[in-house]
Design a protein around this motif. Structure first.
Motif, PDB file in Angstrom:
ATOM      1  N   ALA A 110       0.817  -1.216   0.000  1.00  0.00           N
ATOM      2  CA  ALA A 110       0.000   0.000   0.000  1.00  0.00           C
ATOM      3  C   ALA A 110       0.848   1.261   0.000  1.00  0.00           C
ATOM      4  N   LYS A 111       1.963   1.242   0.698  1.00  0.00           N
ATOM      5  CA  LYS A 111       2.665   2.501   0.962  1.00  0.00           C
ATOM      6  C   LYS A 111       3.958   2.703   0.171  1.00  0.00           C
ATOM      7  N   TYR A 112       4.376   1.743  -0.624  1.00  0.00           N
ATOM      8  CA  TYR A 112       5.614   1.907  -1.383  1.00  0.00           C
ATOM      9  C   TYR A 112       5.341   1.681  -2.857  1.00  0.00           C
ATOM     10  N   GLU A 113       6.053   2.472  -3.664  1.00  0.00           N
ATOM     11  CA  GLU A 113       6.003   2.271  -5.114  1.00  0.00           C
ATOM     12  C   GLU A 113       7.172   1.386  -5.488  1.00  0.00           C
ATOM     13  N   PHE A 114       6.936   0.293  -6.134  1.00  0.00           N
ATOM     14  CA  PHE A 114       8.062  -0.514  -6.607  1.00  0.00           C
ATOM     15  C   PHE A 114       7.594  -1.396  -7.755  1.00  0.00           C
ATOM     16  N   LYS A 115       8.570  -1.887  -8.470  1.00  0.00           N
ATOM     17  CA  LYS A 115       8.287  -2.712  -9.637  1.00  0.00           C
ATOM     18  C   LYS A 115       7.636  -4.016  -9.200  1.00  0.00           C
ATOM     19  N   GLY A 116       6.652  -4.454  -9.928  1.00  0.00           N
ATOM     20  CA  GLY A 116       6.025  -5.727  -9.619  1.00  0.00           C
ATOM     21  C   GLY A 116       5.012  -5.660  -8.500  1.00  0.00           C
ATOM     22  N   ARG A 117       4.697  -4.466  -8.064  1.00  0.00           N
ATOM     23  CA  ARG A 117       3.751  -4.328  -6.964  1.00  0.00           C
ATOM     24  C   ARG A 117       2.377  -4.875  -7.339  1.00  0.00           C
ATOM     25  N   GLU A 118       1.899  -4.475  -8.497  1.00  0.00           N
ATOM     26  CA  GLU A 118       0.581  -4.941  -8.934  1.00  0.00           C
ATOM     27  C   GLU A 118       0.574  -6.448  -9.156  1.00  0.00           C
ATOM     28  N   ALA A 119       1.679  -6.945  -9.719  1.00  0.00           N
ATOM     29  CA  ALA A 119       1.761  -8.383  -9.976  1.00  0.00           C
ATOM     30  C   ALA A 119       1.664  -9.158  -8.668  1.00  0.00           C
ATOM     31  N   ILE A 120       2.406  -8.697  -7.654  1.00  0.00           N
ATOM     32  CA  ILE A 120       2.361  -9.382  -6.362  1.00  0.00           C
ATOM     33  C   ILE A 120       0.946  -9.327  -5.791  1.00  0.00           C
ATOM     34  N   PHE A 121       0.336  -8.136  -5.892  1.00  0.00           N
ATOM     35  CA  PHE A 121      -1.003  -8.013  -5.337  1.00  0.00           C
ATOM     36  C   PHE A 121      -1.987  -8.938  -6.046  1.00  0.00           C
ATOM     37  N   ASN A 122      -1.844  -9.059  -7.362  1.00  0.00           N
ATOM     38  CA  ASN A 122      -2.744  -9.950  -8.093  1.00  0.00           C
ATOM     39  C   ASN A 122      -2.546 -11.414  -7.700  1.00  0.00           C
ATOM     40  N   ILE A 123      -1.289 -11.784  -7.459  1.00  0.00           N
ATOM     41  CA  ILE A 123      -1.035 -13.159  -7.008  1.00  0.00           C
ATOM     42  C   ILE A 123      -1.687 -13.392  -5.652  1.00  0.00           C
ATOM     43  N   VAL A 124      -1.540 -12.395  -4.771  1.00  0.00           N
ATOM     44  CA  VAL A 124      -2.152 -12.514  -3.447  1.00  0.00           C
ATOM     45  C   VAL A 124      -3.665 -12.644  -3.580  1.00  0.00           C
ATOM     46  N   LEU A 125      -4.238 -11.819  -4.476  1.00  0.00           N
ATOM     47  CA  LEU A 125      -5.689 -11.875  -4.671  1.00  0.00           C
ATOM     48  C   LEU A 125      -6.140 -13.239  -5.173  1.00  0.00           C
ATOM     49  N   SER A 126      -5.374 -13.820  -6.117  1.00  0.00           N
ATOM     50  CA  SER A 126      -5.780 -15.153  -6.560  1.00  0.00           C
ATOM     51  C   SER A 126      -5.625 -16.151  -5.431  1.00  0.00           C
ATOM     52  N   GLY A 127      -4.670 -15.889  -4.540  1.00  0.00           N
ATOM     53  CA  GLY A 127      -4.535 -16.734  -3.352  1.00  0.00           C
ATOM     54  C   GLY A 127      -5.779 -16.702  -2.488  1.00  0.00           C
ATOM     55  N   VAL A 128      -6.430 -15.531  -2.427  1.00  0.00           N
ATOM     56  CA  VAL A 128      -7.662 -15.418  -1.631  1.00  0.00           C
ATOM     57  C   VAL A 128      -8.718 -16.372  -2.171  1.00  0.00           C
ATOM     58  N   LEU A 129      -8.721 -16.534  -3.493  1.00  0.00           N
ATOM     59  CA  LEU A 129      -9.758 -17.360  -4.105  1.00  0.00           C
ATOM     60  C   LEU A 129      -9.438 -18.857  -4.051  1.00  0.00           C
ATOM     61  N   VAL A 130      -8.210 -19.202  -3.684  1.00  0.00           N
ATOM     62  CA  VAL A 130      -7.890 -20.626  -3.522  1.00  0.00           C
ATOM     63  C   VAL A 130      -8.184 -21.013  -2.081  1.00  0.00           C
ATOM     64  N   PRO A 131      -9.193 -21.831  -1.885  1.00  0.00           N
ATOM     65  CA  PRO A 131      -9.614 -22.135  -0.525  1.00  0.00           C
ATOM     66  C   PRO A 131      -8.638 -23.053   0.201  1.00  0.00           C
ATOM     67  N   ALA A 132      -8.598 -22.890   1.513  1.00  0.00           N
ATOM     68  CA  ALA A 132      -7.675 -23.664   2.339  1.00  0.00           C
ATOM     69  C   ALA A 132      -7.865 -25.166   2.149  1.00  0.00           C
ATOM     70  N   THR A 133      -9.096 -25.606   1.994  1.00  0.00           N
ATOM     71  CA  THR A 133      -9.318 -27.046   1.907  1.00  0.00           C
ATOM     72  C   THR A 133      -8.755 -27.628   0.610  1.00  0.00           C
ATOM     73  N   ALA A 134      -8.754 -26.813  -0.458  1.00  0.00           N
ATOM     74  CA  ALA A 134      -8.216 -27.329  -1.713  1.00  0.00           C
ATOM     75  C   ALA A 134      -6.715 -27.560  -1.599  1.00  0.00           C
TER      76      ALA A 134
END
Lengths: 291, 309
Positions: A110-134
């Motif tokens: 949220a607070k730093y500008e750096f390369k790959g920031r959006e990419a990391i956030f998108n990976i994290v977001l897809s992680g949200v959609l992968v359920p723990a049980t899977a």
């Protein structure tokens, strides 16, 4: 019937008030009756559970309750206490560490500008959609490769990862930590890490409590991972332990009382924690949906 | 909090010479902040998923009937088995049916309660909020144990009903599970929607009231459209949760023989893994994770397009 067109004064017809209270009243019964039943049943002996009025106490309720509790904690070498302790380690310690880890990552996003920031956030977001049980079975396969199944680590380590926590932390950090403040801290000579732990975490405190609670509940409720990882009873979290007892009731009927009392004992700390931390979660819960 | 003593003008002047130094420091800090999560995510999310995919592409072969089993690359052999496995697809159909019925009911109730909590009609809001949220503190396994007792004809306080209608029978047991899930999660979803209702500035209502809008109109035309993002969030979580059903049906198996060992997709994964047939179980897991991911992603995108301003 409706008084909507009167411009001022919150006067509402008695009918809509009564209807609203009636709906909420009926559903209060729906939500609380099972918990009430659990409370009442834990004050009964095995015979009384079927033989007496299910929703009211008996004459000997108080002593029976204490003797039930005593049996709960002594049965099978006091394994139930062990389960509670395990749950506290998996969920309590796991959520605490997990919250710090997620908060740091979300804050950086949220607070730093750096390369790959959006990419990391998108990976994290897809992680949200992968359920723990899977992930339970894949994790089991990985842990059996390194011969770590049926250990405390097999449940504890995977529980530390909370993509949803990172997602929430990013939103909260963006909203509650002003960039000017960080600039000012830099000028004061405060290091980035120190600023995070002394200034930013304080501003994010209500959010951190929410993330902690979310993760605590997620770990506490996670059933598949311990079910598939653990064989050794003494490593079980309390949910898996009660599940195991419950599935033995047909062979060992005396376990029924212990399952009921154990269920009550295991939910009380959570209800207490929710009550104590109420002002945090009731304000923080909705923030996840604000984009 | 010493920082607040610096005036903005002073800060601007001092900023320039330090720039490169602070940038290097910031880069280091970013690495330190992200590294712990990145390592754990890699180890316990990314690698397991890749490993599961690899496992699902392997198959066990034997040299003759008594030869030693050997893992060889089998291509999509496991996936072929997945698609031919009627038990698995029946379990998928079951949870889809479950979701189509249970999720709208649960979210509808949650929205209704949130709107009532937000309306001036109720007294004792704090009590209702707590009472409705309390079941969320009960883990799925324990909720299923409690309801299992409540459903069973001999123990239930609702003996009059449960001795007439066997809710644990093959026809009804899916809805018995739906009730457990609804009981646990309505209050949680209600709170998410309620807190986003609280975030709406009240001036909007004042204006609408002056224009002569009734409470129902305000709820329908103003409140509900404004909490759509919250409803979407709860919707996505509910879809994920439904496809992943495991704890409740697995626990209720000791109360009802109508729940088979492949009742839900995750139960099928567990049962197959206990055989142990890891390769097929891994293929089930991959299909299930992919389906969950695609479904919630599509749902998210579809609803986002509708509400995006």
């Amino acid at each position: 019937m409706r008084r909507g067109n009167t411009p001022r004064g919150p006067r509402h017809s008695i009918m809509s008030r009564t209807a609203a209270m009636l709906i909420m009243g009926v559903f209060t019964l729906y939500f609380l009756t099972p918990i009430w039943w659990l409370l009442v049943s834990s004050t009964k002996t095995g015979g009384q559970i079927t033989g007496t009025a299910p929703l009211w106490f008996t004459m000997e309720s108080i002593p029976t309750f204490f003797s039930n509790i005593g049996r709960l904690f002594t049965y099978s070498d006091g394994v139930f206490g062990r389960w509670l302790l395990n749950s506290a380690i998996y969920a309590g310690l796991g959520a605490l560490l997990g919250t710090i880890i997620a908060a740091m990552c979300g804050y950086a996003l949220a607070k730093y500008e750096f390369k790959g920031r959006e990419a990391i956030f998108n990976i994290v977001l897809s992680g949200v959609l992968v359920p723990a049980t899977a992930l339970a079975l894949p994790l089991f396969l990985i842990f059996s490769e390194v011969k770590l199944t049926n250990t405390l680590w097999a449940v504890f380590l995977p529980s530390l990862v909370s993509p949803f926590g990172v997602y929430l932390a990013r939103i909260y950090a963006a909203a509650s930590v002003p960039g000017e403040l960080l600039e000012a801290a830099r000028l004061d000579g405060s290091g980035e890490i120190r600023t995070f732990f002394t200034v930013s975490t304080r501003l994010m405190a209500p959010a951190l409590v929410t993330i902690f609670l979310f993760q605590f509940v997620a770990i506490w409720n996670n059933f598949f991972l311990p079910l598939i990882m653990l064989r050794d009873q003494t490593l079980f979290p309390v949910t898996l332990g009660l599940y195991a007892w419950n599935s033995q009731i047909s062979q060992i009927p005396e376990l029924r009382v212990l399952v009921i009392v154990g269920a009550l004992v295991s939910i009380l700390p959570l209800i207490a924690a929710f009550l104590a931390l109420q002002r945090f979660w009731s304000s923080g819960l909705g923030a996840g949906s604000v984009k | 909090m010493t920082s607040s003593s610096i005036s903005p003008a002073l800060a601007k002047g001092a900023q320039k010479p330090r720039r490169t130094k602070t940038f290097a420091a910031q880069r280091r800090a970013v690495l330190l902040f992200i590294a712990p999560f990145a390592v754990l995510f890699l180890a316990f999310y990314a690698i397991p998923i890749v490993f599961a995919v690899v496992q699902s592409l392997l198959t066990v072969e034997r040299e003759g009937t008594f030869g030693a089993p050997q893992e060889v690359f089998g291509g999509f052999v496991q996936y072929q088995q997945v698609f031919q496995n009627t038990e698995f697809w029946r379990s998928v159909g079951r949870v889809v049916l479950f979701g189509v019925v249970q999720v709208p009911i649960m979210l509808g109730l949650a929205l209704l309660f949130a709107l009532l909590l937000d309306s001036p009609l109720l007294k004792g809001k704090k009590f209702f909020r707590l009472a409705f949220f309390a079941p969320y503190a009960v883990p799925g396994v324990i909720a299923a144990i409690m309801w299992g007792f409540l459903y069973s004809p001999t123990l239930s306080p609702f003996g009059l009903i449960t001795s007439e209608v066997n809710v644990l029978s093959a026809e009804l047991v899916l809805w018995a599970i739906a009730n457990v899930v609804t009981w646990v999660y309505v209050g949680y979803n209600m709170l998410i929607i309620y807190s986003s209702l609280l975030a709406i500035p009240t001036e909007i209502y004042e204006a609408a009231k002056l224009d002569g809008a009734s409470n129902i109109q305000i709820a329908w035309r103003i409140k509900i459209p404004l909490v759509v993002p919250a409803i979407i969030l709860t919707g996505v979580f509910s879809i994920i949760g439904t496809l992943q059903l495991l704890a409740e049906p697995q626990t209720l198996r000791s109360f009802s023989s109508a729940i088979s060992s492949t009742f839900t997709p995750n139960l099928a994964v567990y049962t197959t893994a206990s055989v142990p047939n890891y390769h097929l179980a891994a293929a089930f897991s991959v299909v299930l994770a992919l389906a969950t991911f695609i479904l919630s992603f599509v749902f998210l995108k579809a609803t986002q397009r509708k509400v995006s301003q």
